[in-house]
Design an enzyme around this catalytic site. Structure first.
Site, PDB file in Angstrom:
ATOM      1  CB  SER A  38      -8.641   0.590   5.481  1.00  0.00           C
ATOM      2  OG  SER A  38      -9.321   1.820   5.502  1.00  0.00           O
ATOM      3  CB  SER A  56      -8.120   3.570   2.736  1.00  0.00           C
ATOM      4  OG  SER A  56      -7.347   2.868   3.695  1.00  0.00           O
ATOM      5  CE  LYS A  86      -4.025   1.869   2.572  1.00  0.00           C
ATOM      6  NZ  LYS A  86      -4.897   1.643   3.745  1.00  0.00           N
TER       7      LYS A  86
END
Ligand SMILES: [Zn+2]
Lengths: 539, 518
Positions: free
Chosen positions: A193, A169, A94
């Site tokens: 997330s 996210s 990420k």
């Protein structure tokens, strides 16, 4: 929907199968890495899961992995056994996991051009485990969002339906793993997330117990809630990756000194063993998690999954988590409050896009005004307000007290059950733009996941079927440090549903990724938004 | 002081509270492993992701810094809570890399306490509200670049150094007491080794909140914060100026504003830095990156046991058990080098009269350390010149460590004077040479021939020669002019190059004069 493709394509393997093939010499790390990079380079225009593809770094790491395999093979079987578990296996990071010498933007314009001078703890762990980092994946800006639409670099498409979001996210990592761009992904989970995008993309995602994985070198959103966790295409892969990530780190004072088991090794091996492991397990079904606004078909899939678990020997009992309703409100005080401080450092003095306006206050206003997106600004304002003199007691302090009550709900539940089973997300993946105009509807995406963060507990999302062709997630929630049990439960559920029809299906829009006429997510998103705007204007 | 102060003191009462920040003496910074030895490091050479506030960096507590604050708390009689907490203090400034400072808000490491000291008005004591731990900010350097533009440079070496903040209650009523409090606190911190606490290089920063109220009124007046006082002398002068300034303003019927004022030492006045329109909202909240800090009672006890004798206790002991005057006790205790020399000299020869050793330490030793007098901080100061700024960095003097005085040798010297083997005057010369070179007293005496002549036979010969050489003076003595004895004594001392025991010389002179008269 497409049928499973040829097994000679190495990207279709699970990570543990890749590791085995690499070790057996059936596959080279270079070959495996090139296969993934090729897919990304060919397909990501239509999906936008990646914010930075590190071809050079990945090929170099793969080449080194191959050299180590060669050396180990010359040394005999012991040599191969001594190699680290993920040697040569690709992984997606990420875009908030720092890697020395590589950019990290956390989905924000304000960090454009920032190159990290140091490695995150988990970056070191992944390197030590031999993993090949393919690059960085798209995300909601500073992890604030549930759709990846709040990225400064445009939204990410869901490979099951490129007109829909992959959740967020950590939507980029989830989409990348679902679309075979990487077998493993790293996400962070502050309110859902990891689990929510795992549910929306049909992947497996685990949010570990707070303190299980060091946060050192992870761009912070809400420090008391953030945890780093794995994505995989099955439970074994996620378990294998967590064993690499987890453990005490002296540089994170909140990381716990609790032994890390070899999670993958402790999983039931065969499907029969998996099914048998459910006997005598007490699972709590929290009444409050079947929330208003939940899609009936999603609820149906989750209840079916729970029934199957019950039929296979698990004891299902309804439990009450009475303070669940307050989770959302308290979360949206505590997380923004912490974020308002964590994001204060992006002031234009040292890195990021610095605007120079003559005086210090002007520089701050210009840098932060231009560098942060709408949702980030909204949360900074919420958090700043909640901490302000005269409001602190009524908001922040009260929210902390409610947080204790939420924690206590779980403690009480775990007195009588081994784990909880619940929906991960109240809905399947939604179309681009569907929730952008209404922040609260976006926040509701995390209603079933964020109480788990508030209590600091582990949560695992596994796919449990489809609703109108879109994946639905089943969430297992455990007592603190009980990730081992969650993985065993997840593996058992995989075992008892191994022959389900939906398990053979791949994301429906994979072929569209290879079609040059497929619009990019940004194009779809702005078209969707325009339609939404004209609809709103008509009303 | 300003002429306005005396009348003001009778009409108004000054209410003064002091906040002191001190850099703690640790090897590494407060929350990272960077070296804390920043004094001569090139700018930005001692930094890391943590003290630069980079994304993803996390703090780790420096245990030694916590120990220093706990030791300070124990020394001033604070309550030490079992569990304390870290808080974020939020504000934007270019010297604050994270946009917040990790500090302690409502649960400081040490709560309450007091510090006692003497002033010219007698002994007094100041109540201390709290002592807590926090991190220092970076240093801003304002310059003009080669193109003539004004630029501000940031040096992050100082960022993250451990700082202890000690806040008093608004207990202090005079500029002198404020100065004495600061001096006494510095002495305490030096004694327990918590800080080097030098004001001139910012290791110790004193801020004063000063307000006036009419005598007899209990409500506080408008408070002014005074900063930039870089010596104890400027602490007293700045507060004295501020009291006078506020008194004049009140007398003129002006309304004072809440503001921060800086002290300009050259112009001997305070000047406005900024007006505080409303109280700052720092939006404190508990630091989520650090767990609450538990103070292990066993550790606290170890710290308590490890505390050295504190300055106040030591002064009392010097007076009560060793018979020193309050002045001598204060002067010795006020200087770490002097204290060590005094203690070790007595330890080397416990039979020595403490008072005599004290005289050597406060006299000859401190004269060499601080040629301007035994006060470290210039004129206009404390009650009895007691505390001084220590031998650590007194301007113009020598640091005690440059001198090579050996306590055992000083013991030797005092003993020699006591047994009249050395005259007082020569002993001072011997001491000076010893302090310079470190050579033993015995060797210096032997090589210079400065030992005292107490041999009667030899002296009688010198007396006889002087009497023969000065018949007029002898006649004066016989005529009853007593002062001529002094002249003759001086002549004998001169002949013996000062080595004669003057008491013995006088006795022998009287004997000789009496004899020759018979
Ligand atoms: Zn540092």
């Amino acid at each position: 929907m497409t049928a499973a493709v040829s097994t000679t394509d190495p990207t279709r393997l699970r990570a543990h199968e890749m590791a085995r093939a690499l070790r057996a010499g059936q596959l080279s790390a270079r070959e495996l890495t090139e296969a993934h990079l090729g897919l990304i380079e060919r397909q990501d225009r239509a999906m936008n899961a990646w914010s930075f593809v590190d071809r050079e770094g990945a090929v170099e790491a793969a080449t080194q992995a191959d050299e180590r395999f060669d050396g180990a093979r010359r040394a005999g079987p012991e040599g191969l056994d001594a190699l680290p578990p993920l040697l040569g296996v690709p992984v997606a990071l990420k875009d908030l996991v720092l890697q020395r010498g590589r950019p990290a933007t956390a989905g924000s314009r304000i960090l454009q051009g920032f190159v990290s001078p140091y490695d995150a703890h988990i970056t070191e762990r992944l390197a030590a485990a031999g993993a090949v980092v393919l690059g960085r994946t798209n995300m909601d800006e500073f992890a604030m969002g549930s759709s990846t639409e709040f990225s400064a670099w445009g939204p990410t498409g869901n490979p099951w339906d490129l007109g829909r979001v992959p959740g967020g996210s950590s939507g980029g990592s989830a989409a990348a793993v679902a679309a075979f761009h990487a077998p493993l992904g790293i996400g962070t989970d502050t309110g859902g997330s990891i689990r929510q995008p795992a549910a929306l993309t049909g992947t497996v995602g685990l949010k570990p117990t707070y303190g299980r994985v060091s946060r050192y070198g992870i761009v912070a959103f809400a420090s008391s809630l953030d945890q780093i966790g794995p994505f995989g295409r099955d439970v074994r892969d996620a378990a294998m990756l967590l064993s690499v990530l987890a453990g005490r780190d002296e540089r994170d004072s909140t990381s716990a000194d609790i032994p890390v088991p070899d999670y993958a090794a402790e999983l039931p091996q065969s499907d029969e063993e998996g099914a048998a492991s459910l006997h005598g397990v007490r699972l709590g079904l929290p009444r409050q998690y079947f929330v208003a606004g939940m899609e009936p078909d999603v609820e149906a899939r989750v209840r079916e999954a729970v029934d199957v678990l019950g039929q296979c020997g698990a004891e299902i009992v309804e439990v009450d988590l009475p303070h669940t309703d307050y989770g959302l409100a308290t979360y949206y005080i505590i997380a923004p409050a912490e974020a308002s401080a964590n994001l204060a450092r992006y002031d234009g003095i040292r890195y990021g896009s610095a605007a120079r306006d003559g005086d210090v206050l002007g520089d701050y206003l210009a840098t932060r005004g231009g560098g942060f997106g709408t949702e980030v600004k909204r949360r900074i304002m919420l958090g700043t307000y909640a901490l302000s003199a005269g409001y602190y007691d009524a908001y922040y302090l009260k929210a902390q007290k409610v947080r204790t009550l939420i924690k206590r709900d779980f403690d009480r539940a775990f007195e009588s059950v081994d784990a909880l089973v619940a929906p991960t997300s109240p809905t399947v993946a939604f179309p681009f733009g569907a929730r952008l105009s209404d922040p609260v509807s976006m926040y509701l995406s995390d209603a079933c996941t964020l109480p788990v963060n508030m209590a600091g507990l582990p949560g695992l999302s596994v796919p449990c079927g489809l609703s109108n062709g879109l994946p639905v997630g089943l969430q297992f929630i455990g007592a603190a440090w009980d990730e081992r049990r969650l993985f065993r439960l997840g593996r058992a559920y995989e075992a008892i549903t191994a022959s389900a029809d939906w398990r053979a299906l791949e994301p429906a829009d994979l072929p569209a990724l290879d079609d040059p006429s497929t619009p990019s997510p940004a194009e779809r998103s702005s078209a969707g938004r325009a339609a939404l705007d004209s609809a709103a204007a008509a009303v | 002081m300003s002429g306005a102060e005396a009348p003001a003191a009778t009409r108004y009462e000054a209410v003064i509270g002091i906040e002191i920040h001190v850099q703690l003496r640790t090897l590494s910074k407060m929350f990272c492993g960077c070296s804390a030895d920043v004094a001569s490091a090139p700018p930005n050479s001692l930094t890391c992701p943590v003290c630069l506030g980079l994304p993803g960096a996390l703090p780790v507590i420096n245990r030694e810094a916590v120990r220093h604050v706990l030791a300070t708390g124990l020394a001033i009689g604070s309550r030490i809570l079992d569990i304390t907490r870290w808080d974020r203090k939020n504000y934007f400034y270019p010297d604050l890399p994270k946009g917040y400072q990790i500090s302690q808000y409502d649960l400081p490491l040490a709560s309450g306490g007091s510090l006692a000291f003497d002033t010219s008005q007698g002994p007094t004591s100041v109540s201390i509200r709290r002592a807590h731990l926090e991190e220092d900010t970076a240093r801003l350097i304002h310059q003009v670049d080669p193109d003539g533009r004004r630029v501000s440079l940031v040096d992050f070496n100082r960022s993250g150094l451990p700082l202890m903040e000690i806040v008093t209650e608004p207990d202090i009523r005079s500029a002198e007491a404020a100065r004495r409090y600061a001096e006494e606190l510095r002495l305490l911190l030096l004694t327990i080794g918590a800080s080097d606490a030098a004001l001139e290089n910012g290791q110790m920063r004193v801020e004063a909140n000063v307000s006036l109220r009419p005598v007899g009124q209990s409500a506080f007046g408008t408070r002014v914060e005074v900063k930039n006082m870089n010596s104890f002398r400027s602490v007293e002068r700045a507060i004295g100026f501020e009291i006078a300034r506020q008194a004049r303003a009140l007398d003129a019927g002006e309304t004072l504003v809440q503001e921060t004022r800086g002290w300009d030492d050259g112009r001997a006045m305070t000047y406005r830095m900024r007006i505080k329109e409303d109280s700052d909202d720092y939006r404190y909240f508990p630091e989520p990156d650090l767990p609450p800090l538990r103070t292990d009672p066993a550790w606290l006890e170890t710290i308590r046991m490890g505390l050295p004798e504190l300055p106040a206790t030591r002064r009392a002991r010097y007076q009560a058990s060793l018979g020193l005057t309050p002045y001598d006790a204060a002067v010795i205790v006020g200087d770490q080098g002097a204290t060590r020399l005094f203690e070790n000299t007595l330890a080397a020869d416990p039979s020595l009269p403490a008072k005599k050793v004290a005289n050597w330490v406060t006299g000859e030793y401190l004269r060499l350390v601080k040629p301007g007098g035994s006060r470290g901080d210039g004129e206009g100061g404390g009650a009895d010149g007691a505390a001084g700024a220590g031998t650590g960095g007194a301007a113009g003097g020598r640091s005690g460590s440059e001198l090579r005085v050996q306590p055992a040798e000083l013991a030797h010297l005092v003993r020699a004077v006591e047994t009249r083997k050395l005259s007082g005057t020569n002993a001072k010369e011997v001491f000076r040479r010893h302090a310079e070179t470190g050579e033993s007293i015995a060797r210096i005496v032997a090589s210079t021939g400065l030992q005292q002549i107490s041999d009667e036979t030899a002296l009688r010969e010198a007396v006889r020669a002087v009497l023969e050489a000065h018949p007029a003076a002898v006649a004066d003595v016989r005529a009853g002019k007593g002062q001529a004895v002094g002249f003759l004594t001086g002549q004998v001392m001169k002949q013996t190059r000062g080595q004669a025991d003057p008491t013995l010389v006088q006795a022998l002179l009287r004997d000789a004069l009496a004899e020759s008269q018979d």
